[in-house]
Structure formats: C-alpha cells, structure tokens
Design a protein around this motif. Structure first.
Motif, PDB file in Angstrom:
ATOM      1  N   LYS A 151       0.843  -1.191   0.000  1.00 58.95           N
ATOM      2  CA  LYS A 151       0.000   0.000   0.000  1.00 58.95           C
ATOM      3  C   LYS A 151       0.882   1.246   0.000  1.00 58.95           C
ATOM      4  O   LYS A 151       1.946   1.255   0.619  1.00 58.95           O
ATOM      5  N   VAL A 152       0.399   2.275  -0.660  1.00 63.91           N
ATOM      6  CA  VAL A 152       1.098   3.557  -0.682  1.00 63.91           C
ATOM      7  C   VAL A 152       0.125   4.662  -0.286  1.00 63.91           C
ATOM      8  O   VAL A 152      -1.028   4.691  -0.739  1.00 63.91           O
ATOM      9  N   MET A 153       0.593   5.561   0.563  1.00 58.80           N
ATOM     10  CA  MET A 153      -0.205   6.677   1.016  1.00 58.80           C
ATOM     11  C   MET A 153       0.564   7.960   0.710  1.00 58.80           C
ATOM     12  O   MET A 153       1.669   8.168   1.220  1.00 58.80           O
TER      13      MET A 153
ATOM     14  N   ILE B  13      -5.381   4.249   6.090  1.00 56.91           N
ATOM     15  CA  ILE B  13      -4.660   3.036   5.682  1.00 56.91           C
ATOM     16  C   ILE B  13      -5.527   1.796   5.890  1.00 56.91           C
ATOM     17  O   ILE B  13      -5.557   0.888   5.048  1.00 56.91           O
ATOM     18  N   GLN B  14      -6.245   1.765   7.000  1.00 52.94           N
ATOM     19  CA  GLN B  14      -7.125   0.623   7.274  1.00 52.94           C
ATOM     20  C   GLN B  14      -8.193   0.453   6.199  1.00 52.94           C
ATOM     21  O   GLN B  14      -8.606  -0.667   5.879  1.00 52.94           O
ATOM     22  N   GLN B  15      -8.635   1.570   5.611  1.00 53.01           N
ATOM     23  CA  GLN B  15      -9.663   1.497   4.574  1.00 53.01           C
ATOM     24  C   GLN B  15      -9.179   0.756   3.330  1.00 53.01           C
ATOM     25  O   GLN B  15      -9.995   0.230   2.563  1.00 53.01           O
ATOM     26  N   LEU B  16      -7.880   0.693   3.140  1.00 56.29           N
ATOM     27  CA  LEU B  16      -7.353  -0.024   1.970  1.00 56.29           C
ATOM     28  C   LEU B  16      -7.458  -1.539   2.131  1.00 56.29           C
ATOM     29  O   LEU B  16      -7.169  -2.273   1.189  1.00 56.29           O
ATOM     30  N   ASN B  17      -7.883  -2.006   3.298  1.00 56.79           N
ATOM     31  CA  ASN B  17      -8.163  -3.434   3.446  1.00 56.79           C
ATOM     32  C   ASN B  17      -9.463  -3.814   2.740  1.00 56.79           C
ATOM     33  O   ASN B  17      -9.658  -4.974   2.375  1.00 56.79           O
ATOM     34  N   GLN B  18     -10.360  -2.820   2.553  1.00 59.40           N
ATOM     35  CA  GLN B  18     -11.647  -3.086   1.901  1.00 59.40           C
ATOM     36  C   GLN B  18     -11.831  -2.332   0.588  1.00 59.40           C
ATOM     37  O   GLN B  18     -12.751  -2.639  -0.169  1.00 59.40           O
ATOM     38  N   HIS B  19     -10.989  -1.360   0.307  1.00 55.51           N
ATOM     39  CA  HIS B  19     -11.154  -0.535  -0.889  1.00 55.51           C
ATOM     40  C   HIS B  19      -9.867  -0.482  -1.704  1.00 55.51           C
ATOM     41  O   HIS B  19      -8.781  -0.761  -1.189  1.00 55.51           O
TER      42      HIS B  19
ATOM     43  N   ILE C 188      -8.618  11.742   1.285  1.00 58.06           N
ATOM     44  CA  ILE C 188      -9.109  12.816   2.138  1.00 58.06           C
ATOM     45  C   ILE C 188      -8.966  14.100   1.334  1.00 58.06           C
ATOM     46  O   ILE C 188      -7.845  14.560   1.086  1.00 58.06           O
ATOM     47  N   PRO C 189     -10.059  14.670   0.869  1.00 59.11           N
ATOM     48  CA  PRO C 189      -9.975  15.913   0.085  1.00 59.11           C
ATOM     49  C   PRO C 189      -9.523  17.088   0.956  1.00 59.11           C
ATOM     50  O   PRO C 189      -9.575  17.029   2.192  1.00 59.11           O
ATOM     51  N   ALA C 190      -9.100  18.134   0.302  1.00 53.35           N
ATOM     52  CA  ALA C 190      -8.839  19.415   0.967  1.00 53.35           C
ATOM     53  C   ALA C 190     -10.028  20.334   0.713  1.00 53.35           C
ATOM     54  O   ALA C 190     -10.721  20.212  -0.298  1.00 53.35           O
ATOM     55  N   THR C 191     -10.271  21.246   1.630  1.00 51.59           N
ATOM     56  CA  THR C 191     -11.417  22.140   1.469  1.00 51.59           C
ATOM     57  C   THR C 191     -11.261  23.079   0.282  1.00 51.59           C
ATOM     58  O   THR C 191     -12.250  23.658  -0.173  1.00 51.59           O
ATOM     59  N   ASP C 192     -10.035  23.212  -0.235  1.00 53.92           N
ATOM     60  CA  ASP C 192      -9.828  24.091  -1.396  1.00 53.92           C
ATOM     61  C   ASP C 192      -9.991  23.361  -2.728  1.00 53.92           C
ATOM     62  O   ASP C 192      -9.777  23.942  -3.791  1.00 53.92           O
ATOM     63  N   GLY C 193     -10.380  22.085  -2.679  1.00 49.78           N
ATOM     64  CA  GLY C 193     -10.616  21.330  -3.910  1.00 49.78           C
ATOM     65  C   GLY C 193      -9.512  20.363  -4.287  1.00 49.78           C
ATOM     66  O   GLY C 193      -9.677  19.575  -5.219  1.00 49.78           O
ATOM     67  N   GLY C 194      -8.407  20.417  -3.585  1.00 53.09           N
ATOM     68  CA  GLY C 194      -7.343  19.429  -3.801  1.00 53.09           C
ATOM     69  C   GLY C 194      -7.557  18.229  -2.898  1.00 53.09           C
ATOM     70  O   GLY C 194      -8.682  17.925  -2.512  1.00 53.09           O
ATOM     71  N   TYR C 195      -6.477  17.554  -2.569  1.00 58.40           N
ATOM     72  CA  TYR C 195      -6.582  16.494  -1.559  1.00 58.40           C
ATOM     73  C   TYR C 195      -5.350  16.529  -0.670  1.00 58.40           C
ATOM     74  O   TYR C 195      -4.266  16.926  -1.086  1.00 58.40           O
ATOM     75  N   VAL C 196      -5.553  16.104   0.592  1.00 58.51           N
ATOM     76  CA  VAL C 196      -4.451  16.085   1.557  1.00 58.51           C
ATOM     77  C   VAL C 196      -3.885  14.686   1.715  1.00 58.51           C
ATOM     78  O   VAL C 196      -2.794  14.517   2.273  1.00 58.51           O
ATOM     79  N   LEU C 197      -4.608  13.688   1.241  1.00 55.28           N
ATOM     80  CA  LEU C 197      -4.148  12.297   1.305  1.00 55.28           C
ATOM     81  C   LEU C 197      -4.773  11.512   0.165  1.00 55.28           C
ATOM     82  O   LEU C 197      -5.950  11.662  -0.130  1.00 55.28           O
ATOM     83  N   LEU C 198      -3.944  10.684  -0.483  1.00 58.21           N
ATOM     84  CA  LEU C 198      -4.425   9.768  -1.502  1.00 58.21           C
ATOM     85  C   LEU C 198      -3.660   8.464  -1.345  1.00 58.21           C
ATOM     86  O   LEU C 198      -2.428   8.449  -1.368  1.00 58.21           O
ATOM     87  N   GLY C 199      -4.407   7.386  -1.162  1.00 57.05           N
ATOM     88  CA  GLY C 199      -3.769   6.088  -0.966  1.00 57.05           C
ATOM     89  C   GLY C 199      -4.343   5.043  -1.904  1.00 57.05           C
ATOM     90  O   GLY C 199      -5.478   5.144  -2.362  1.00 57.05           O
TER      91      GLY C 199
ATOM     92  N   LEU D 265     -11.662   3.823 -13.587  1.00 53.84           N
ATOM     93  CA  LEU D 265     -10.855   2.602 -13.451  1.00 53.84           C
ATOM     94  C   LEU D 265     -11.658   1.449 -12.856  1.00 53.84           C
ATOM     95  O   LEU D 265     -11.214   0.299 -12.880  1.00 53.84           O
ATOM     96  N   GLY D 266     -12.827   1.761 -12.300  1.00 57.64           N
ATOM     97  CA  GLY D 266     -13.637   0.727 -11.671  1.00 57.64           C
ATOM     98  C   GLY D 266     -13.180   0.388 -10.270  1.00 57.64           C
ATOM     99  O   GLY D 266     -13.540  -0.664  -9.725  1.00 57.64           O
ATOM    100  N   TRP D 267     -12.402   1.288  -9.662  1.00 58.59           N
ATOM    101  CA  TRP D 267     -11.899   1.058  -8.320  1.00 58.59           C
ATOM    102  C   TRP D 267     -12.915   1.527  -7.284  1.00 58.59           C
ATOM    103  O   TRP D 267     -13.667   2.479  -7.512  1.00 58.59           O
ATOM    104  N   THR D 268     -12.922   0.871  -6.134  1.00 52.18           N
ATOM    105  CA  THR D 268     -13.716   1.354  -5.013  1.00 52.18           C
ATOM    106  C   THR D 268     -12.905   2.399  -4.255  1.00 52.18           C
ATOM    107  O   THR D 268     -11.685   2.297  -4.136  1.00 52.18           O
ATOM    108  N   LEU D 269     -13.604   3.424  -3.748  1.00 55.41           N
ATOM    109  CA  LEU D 269     -12.944   4.544  -3.091  1.00 55.41           C
ATOM    110  C   LEU D 269     -13.556   4.804  -1.722  1.00 55.41           C
ATOM    111  O   LEU D 269     -14.771   4.962  -1.598  1.00 55.41           O
ATOM    112  N   ALA D 270     -12.718   4.843  -0.706  1.00 60.55           N
ATOM    113  CA  ALA D 270     -13.145   5.295   0.619  1.00 60.55           C
ATOM    114  C   ALA D 270     -12.870   6.795   0.682  1.00 60.55           C
ATOM    115  O   ALA D 270     -11.720   7.235   0.565  1.00 60.55           O
ATOM    116  N   LEU D 271     -13.928   7.573   0.855  1.00 61.41           N
ATOM    117  CA  LEU D 271     -13.826   9.032   0.800  1.00 61.41           C
ATOM    118  C   LEU D 271     -14.165   9.625   2.155  1.00 61.41           C
ATOM    119  O   LEU D 271     -15.219   9.343   2.718  1.00 61.41           O
ATOM    120  N   PHE D 272     -13.264  10.466   2.676  1.00 58.85           N
ATOM    121  CA  PHE D 272     -13.458  11.110   3.967  1.00 58.85           C
ATOM    122  C   PHE D 272     -13.875  12.569   3.784  1.00 58.85           C
ATOM    123  O   PHE D 272     -13.796  13.119   2.694  1.00 58.85           O
TER     124      PHE D 272
END
Length: 220
Positions: free
Chosen positions: A110-112, A130-136, A141-152, A182-189
């Motif tokens: 896994k990469v974060m 990181i735990q969410q990557l066990n199921q997704h 985690i998006p940023a409030t300015d429209g970017g993201y602060v974490l992508l794993g 891509l057909g990937w599942t995404l855990a979104l915070f």
C-alpha cells in the motif's frame, strides 16, 4: 523491533512530498500575514508536524524532497533517523507522485501520498485511511480548497496523475472521476483544510499562530 511492527512497516509506505522551508521559497502566500521569516517558520513547523504524525503511525515513511536529501540544508532540521529520504524527480507534481508511487509499490503493498500543508491530518486519521485499503482500492481525504491532503492505493495508474491542473479547485473531483473510470472502489473522507493563504490561519492548532506572529514581530 517487534515482528508486528516490522510487518506493518513492510506493508505500507507513507510518502510525504516536501521542499525545504527556505525564506521567500516556501509558503510565500502567507507573507502578508506572517512576513518573510514568519512564513518560512510556518512552512518548517508544518513540515515537521506532518513528519511527526506520519512517523507515529508506525508505518514506513519516505520523505521525497527538493533539493536532494544530500543537500546540507536538510541536516539543520534534525529529521527522524527512521525516515527514508529520496529526491523528487523532474516534471510536474503528477509525474513526481506517479514515479514515487511506482517505486514504492515495488516493495510495499500500500502507498499513502500526503503533503505537508494540513495540520489536521493527524496520526489517527492517517491510520484510519490506511485501514480502509483493506476493503477498498483507494482512499482519499480531500482538501477544502478542492485538492486532496491524502491519496492512498494498492496499485497505481497513470491516469490518476496525468492531464491534471494542479493547485486548482478541480483536482480532487477529477481524481475521483478517474478512480471511478478505473472501476476502483474509493473510501472518501470529509475534507480537511490546508494552510496556504492568510484566511487559512484560523485552522491552525492552538498556539501555532501566536508563535508565528511573535517571529514576525521579532524580525520587524
């Protein structure tokens, strides 16, 4: 090192992208509020805080930096010895993240990817992501300015980082769309605030702003 800690470190790599927090080079948009030295000090504090939160997760942490980790400037920060340091490649942010991710996935499951602009991205939040990557397949985690602060993710695709206009409000939305294609599942915070402009300073942890304003006064 316990066997459990060793296994965790081999399972996941947290990659932080950072440039050295030099005056007039880092967090320049904060200068109207903090001054040149205050903005640089804020950049330093954000960087060290982000490193601390990542290292405290117990997972492997790579600091992907500019300039190169052999540059003497990095010695002044007294970084944790457990950090793996690497040099950012040439190209835009997307290409740099893609190459770093591809290299890490040769050794980790896994990469974060995280930045150093969000003091709200705590150890607990990184661990939960990181735990969410066990199921997704991916987590964001998006940023409030429209970017993201974490992508794993557990695998990487070039489409996640190509033809994206970085540092714009569309980054997270475009990335989510690419993940869906891509057909990937995404855990979104829920989104978290980055500290980029004076208006963002209200989101700093208690006491941070006082120390930066004192730095500005001392240097005026």
């Amino acid at each position: 090192m316990t066997a459990d800690l060793s296994a965790r470190q081999q399972d996941t790599c947290i990659i932080l992208f950072a440039k050295y927090p030099a005056p007039n080079k880092a967090k320049t948009r904060l200068q109207p509020a903090l001054g040149v030295d205050g903005a640089a000090c804020m950049a330093r504090q954000l960087l060290l805080h982000s490193i601390e939160q990542a290292v405290d997760t117990g997972f492997a942490v790579e600091l992907c930096v500019s300039p190169a980790p052999t540059d003497p400037c990095w010695q002044a920060l007294d970084l944790p010895s457990s950090l793996r340091c690497s040099m950012q490649t040439d190209g835009d942010l997307g290409l740099r993240m893609l190459i770093a991710s591809q290299c890490a996935l040769q050794h980790f499951d896994k990469v974060m990817l995280i930045g150093t602009d969000c003091p709200s991205l705590t150890t607990a939040r990184i661990q939960t992501a990181i735990q969410q990557l066990n199921q997704h397949d991916a987590v964001m985690i998006p940023a409030t300015d429209g970017g993201y602060v974490l992508l794993g993710f557990k695998r990487v695709d070039e489409s996640l980082f190509s033809d994206i206009v970085w540092s714009t409000p569309s980054v997270a939305a475009v990335t989510k769309q690419r993940i869906a294609t891509l057909g990937w599942t995404l855990a979104l915070f829920d989104p978290l605030p980055d500290i980029d402009e004076p208006k963002d300073l209200v989101h700093l942890p208690s006491g941070w702003l006082d120390s930066q304003l004192n730095t500005k006064v001392d240097n005026d």
